[in-house]
Scaffold this motif. Sequence first.
Motif, PDB file in Angstrom:
ATOM      1  N   THR A   1       0.833  -1.206   0.000  1.00  0.00           N
ATOM      2  CA  THR A   1       0.000   0.000   0.000  1.00  0.00           C
ATOM      3  C   THR A   1       0.866   1.254   0.000  1.00  0.00           C
ATOM      4  OG1 THR A   1      -1.850  -1.097   1.111  1.00  0.00           O
ATOM      5  CG2 THR A   1      -1.750   1.300   1.287  1.00  0.00           C
ATOM      6  N   THR A   2       1.849   1.301   0.883  1.00  0.00           N
ATOM      7  CA  THR A   2       2.744   2.454   0.913  1.00  0.00           C
ATOM      8  C   THR A   2       3.532   2.562  -0.384  1.00  0.00           C
ATOM      9  OG1 THR A   2       2.925   2.528   3.319  1.00  0.00           O
ATOM     10  CG2 THR A   2       4.748   3.472   2.077  1.00  0.00           C
ATOM     11  N   CYS A   3       3.902   1.433  -0.967  1.00  0.00           N
ATOM     12  CA  CYS A   3       4.600   1.446  -2.256  1.00  0.00           C
ATOM     13  C   CYS A   3       3.756   2.140  -3.320  1.00  0.00           C
ATOM     14  CB  CYS A   3       4.926   0.017  -2.683  1.00  0.00           C
ATOM     15  SG  CYS A   3       5.771  -0.114  -4.273  1.00  0.00           S
ATOM     16  N   SER A   4       2.467   1.826  -3.368  1.00  0.00           N
ATOM     17  CA  SER A   4       1.579   2.450  -4.355  1.00  0.00           C
ATOM     18  C   SER A   4       1.481   3.959  -4.145  1.00  0.00           C
ATOM     19  CB  SER A   4       0.176   1.833  -4.261  1.00  0.00           C
ATOM     20  OG  SER A   4       0.195   0.470  -4.615  1.00  0.00           O
ATOM     21  N   LEU A   5       1.413   4.373  -2.877  1.00  0.00           N
ATOM     22  CA  LEU A   5       1.315   5.800  -2.587  1.00  0.00           C
ATOM     23  C   LEU A   5       2.605   6.534  -2.974  1.00  0.00           C
ATOM     24  CD1 LEU A   5      -0.410   5.630   0.934  1.00  0.00           C
ATOM     25  CD2 LEU A   5      -1.492   5.834  -1.316  1.00  0.00           C
ATOM     26  N   LEU A   6       3.734   5.935  -2.644  1.00  0.00           N
ATOM     27  CA  LEU A   6       5.017   6.539  -3.009  1.00  0.00           C
ATOM     28  C   LEU A   6       5.184   6.609  -4.524  1.00  0.00           C
ATOM     29  CD1 LEU A   6       7.368   4.901  -0.360  1.00  0.00           C
ATOM     30  CD2 LEU A   6       6.906   7.345  -0.590  1.00  0.00           C
ATOM     31  N   ARG A   7       4.773   5.559  -5.209  1.00  0.00           N
ATOM     32  CA  ARG A   7       4.889   5.540  -6.668  1.00  0.00           C
ATOM     33  C   ARG A   7       4.067   6.657  -7.283  1.00  0.00           C
ATOM     34  NH1 ARG A   7       8.436   4.496  -9.969  1.00  0.00           N
ATOM     35  NH2 ARG A   7       8.812   2.466  -8.963  1.00  0.00           N
ATOM     36  N   ARG A   8       2.892   6.926  -6.715  1.00  0.00           N
ATOM     37  CA  ARG A   8       2.046   8.010  -7.219  1.00  0.00           C
ATOM     38  C   ARG A   8       2.749   9.357  -7.042  1.00  0.00           C
ATOM     39  NH1 ARG A   8      -0.896  10.969 -10.053  1.00  0.00           N
ATOM     40  NH2 ARG A   8      -2.755  11.954  -9.212  1.00  0.00           N
ATOM     41  N   VAL A   9       3.376   9.570  -5.888  1.00  0.00           N
ATOM     42  CA  VAL A   9       4.092  10.825  -5.639  1.00  0.00           C
ATOM     43  C   VAL A   9       5.281  10.963  -6.575  1.00  0.00           C
ATOM     44  CG1 VAL A   9       5.460  12.108  -3.941  1.00  0.00           C
ATOM     45  CG2 VAL A   9       3.345  10.987  -3.239  1.00  0.00           C
ATOM     46  N   ILE A  10       6.047   9.885  -6.708  1.00  0.00           N
ATOM     47  CA  ILE A  10       7.245   9.920  -7.555  1.00  0.00           C
ATOM     48  C   ILE A  10       6.881  10.158  -9.014  1.00  0.00           C
ATOM     49  CG2 ILE A  10       9.101   8.456  -8.459  1.00  0.00           C
ATOM     50  CD1 ILE A  10       9.179   7.203  -5.576  1.00  0.00           C
ATOM     51  N   ASP A  11       5.832   9.489  -9.480  1.00  0.00           N
ATOM     52  CA  ASP A  11       5.420   9.663 -10.878  1.00  0.00           C
ATOM     53  C   ASP A  11       4.920  11.076 -11.130  1.00  0.00           C
ATOM     54  OD1 ASP A  11       6.098   7.076 -11.396  1.00  0.00           O
ATOM     55  OD2 ASP A  11       4.049   6.303 -11.396  1.00  0.00           O
ATOM     56  N   LYS A  12       4.177  11.631 -10.187  1.00  0.00           N
ATOM     57  CA  LYS A  12       3.611  12.961 -10.381  1.00  0.00           C
ATOM     58  C   LYS A  12       4.695  14.026 -10.410  1.00  0.00           C
ATOM     59  CE  LYS A  12      -0.050  16.028  -8.754  1.00  0.00           C
ATOM     60  NZ  LYS A  12      -1.220  16.177  -7.864  1.00  0.00           N
ATOM     61  N   HIS A  13       5.737  13.835  -9.595  1.00  0.00           N
ATOM     62  CA  HIS A  13       6.784  14.855  -9.490  1.00  0.00           C
ATOM     63  C   HIS A  13       8.054  14.493 -10.248  1.00  0.00           C
ATOM     64  CE1 HIS A  13       4.914  17.647  -6.588  1.00  0.00           C
ATOM     65  NE2 HIS A  13       4.220  16.588  -6.267  1.00  0.00           N
ATOM     66  N   ASN A  14       8.052  13.296 -10.852  1.00  0.00           N
ATOM     67  CA  ASN A  14       9.174  12.887 -11.700  1.00  0.00           C
ATOM     68  C   ASN A  14      10.508  13.098 -10.987  1.00  0.00           C
ATOM     69  OD1 ASN A  14      10.359  11.842 -14.016  1.00  0.00           O
ATOM     70  ND2 ASN A  14      10.598  13.875 -14.955  1.00  0.00           N
ATOM     71  N   SER A  15      10.560  12.586  -9.741  1.00  0.00           N
ATOM     72  CA  SER A  15      11.748  12.785  -8.912  1.00  0.00           C
ATOM     73  C   SER A  15      12.461  11.465  -8.666  1.00  0.00           C
ATOM     74  CB  SER A  15      11.342  13.412  -7.573  1.00  0.00           C
ATOM     75  OG  SER A  15      12.450  13.494  -6.710  1.00  0.00           O
ATOM     76  N   LYS A  16      13.785  11.515  -8.587  1.00  0.00           N
ATOM     77  CA  LYS A  16      14.590  10.342  -8.275  1.00  0.00           C
ATOM     78  C   LYS A  16      15.079  10.341  -6.823  1.00  0.00           C
ATOM     79  CE  LYS A  16      14.603   8.430 -12.394  1.00  0.00           C
ATOM     80  NZ  LYS A  16      13.997   7.101 -12.639  1.00  0.00           N
ATOM     81  N   ARG A  17      14.749  11.397  -6.092  1.00  0.00           N
ATOM     82  CA  ARG A  17      15.162  11.503  -4.688  1.00  0.00           C
ATOM     83  C   ARG A  17      13.975  12.007  -3.872  1.00  0.00           C
ATOM     84  NH1 ARG A  17      20.803  11.713  -4.055  1.00  0.00           N
ATOM     85  NH2 ARG A  17      20.545  12.778  -2.072  1.00  0.00           N
ATOM     86  N   LEU A  18      13.783  11.409  -2.719  1.00  0.00           N
ATOM     87  CA  LEU A  18      12.646  11.755  -1.881  1.00  0.00           C
ATOM     88  C   LEU A  18      13.050  11.610  -0.414  1.00  0.00           C
ATOM     89  CD1 LEU A  18       9.626  12.379  -2.756  1.00  0.00           C
ATOM     90  CD2 LEU A  18       9.121  10.041  -2.035  1.00  0.00           C
ATOM     91  N   SER A  19      12.734  12.606   0.393  1.00  0.00           N
ATOM     92  CA  SER A  19      12.944  12.490   1.841  1.00  0.00           C
ATOM     93  C   SER A  19      11.610  12.172   2.491  1.00  0.00           C
ATOM     94  CB  SER A  19      13.525  13.787   2.412  1.00  0.00           C
ATOM     95  OG  SER A  19      12.667  14.887   2.182  1.00  0.00           O
ATOM     96  N   MET A  20      11.616  11.212   3.423  1.00  0.00           N
ATOM     97  CA  MET A  20      10.367  10.747   4.024  1.00  0.00           C
ATOM     98  C   MET A  20      10.503  10.633   5.531  1.00  0.00           C
ATOM     99  SD  MET A  20       7.997   7.403   3.163  1.00  0.00           S
ATOM    100  CE  MET A  20       9.143   6.125   3.644  1.00  0.00           C
ATOM    101  N   LEU A  21       9.560  11.224   6.253  1.00  0.00           N
ATOM    102  CA  LEU A  21       9.428  11.040   7.691  1.00  0.00           C
ATOM    103  C   LEU A  21       8.349  10.000   7.922  1.00  0.00           C
ATOM    104  CD1 LEU A  21       9.995  11.882  10.663  1.00  0.00           C
ATOM    105  CD2 LEU A  21       8.125  13.548  10.393  1.00  0.00           C
ATOM    106  N   GLU A  22       8.695   8.903   8.561  1.00  0.00           N
ATOM    107  CA  GLU A  22       7.730   7.859   8.911  1.00  0.00           C
ATOM    108  C   GLU A  22       7.327   8.068  10.370  1.00  0.00           C
ATOM    109  OE1 GLU A  22       5.621   4.054   8.147  1.00  0.00           O
ATOM    110  OE2 GLU A  22       6.344   5.724   6.959  1.00  0.00           O
ATOM    111  N   VAL A  23       6.070   8.424  10.592  1.00  0.00           N
ATOM    112  CA  VAL A  23       5.559   8.746  11.930  1.00  0.00           C
ATOM    113  C   VAL A  23       4.936   7.499  12.551  1.00  0.00           C
ATOM    114  CG1 VAL A  23       3.913  10.167  13.210  1.00  0.00           C
ATOM    115  CG2 VAL A  23       5.152  11.137  11.263  1.00  0.00           C
ATOM    116  N   ALA A  24       5.150   7.359  13.884  1.00  0.00           N
ATOM    117  CA  ALA A  24       4.705   6.150  14.583  1.00  0.00           C
ATOM    118  C   ALA A  24       5.295   4.931  13.883  1.00  0.00           C
ATOM    119  CB  ALA A  24       3.189   6.074  14.663  1.00  0.00           C
TER     120      ALA A  24
END
Length: 222
Positions: free
Chosen positions: A39-62
Amino acid sequence: MKRKPSRELLDDDAGSPQEVAESLADLRFVNRWFGGVSTTCSLLRRVIDKHNSKRLSMLEVAAGSADVALQNQHSFLNNGIQISVTALDRSASHLPSGVPRVVADALALPFHDDAFDVVASALFAHHLPPQEFFLFVCEALRVAKVAVLINDLIRHPMHLALIYAGMPLYRSRITRHDAVASVKQAYTIEEMRAMFTNSGAPEIEISRHYLFRMGVIAWKRA
């Protein structure tokens, strides 16, 4: 099926160190095989595809063991995409070694505005009553530069039946208690959408995923 809030044992580490460790291991197992990581993979893929980015910083809460974030970090790296993970949890004993770690309250994130590209959570939203969920979303949107990603359960009678059927798979009594409590206090997609009202997110995407999981993307900008 009416929502039934309750306190989960792992929230208070209500068990021996071995029981807590076994419960965290159960969560890793569930996330790997029953929709958490995907599920998280699908969400990240949507963000990456929309912004066409090869680098992403992520804060994982809890974050707990941060297994969802770290497994996705590894998978995306194999595809040439670098995700820098910071794990935040209220308990230092839950957090893994080898990644940036922060012990803090999810409702008062100790970061400046737009500190991370995305702020994510997995199996956290259902722990919060609507008022606290709203506070968390507002804090997450403040800290996120691009989007907030929420991966959580969907409350449904069939989901609860599957949880009972899966009891033999769990190592810890903590998990046997918390798995039932989690589904009973999870939100429906309609409830989740309503809770985002007035959150400040200009665009919300909510999707269904494998085995009664929902994914939410709250975009920082339309």
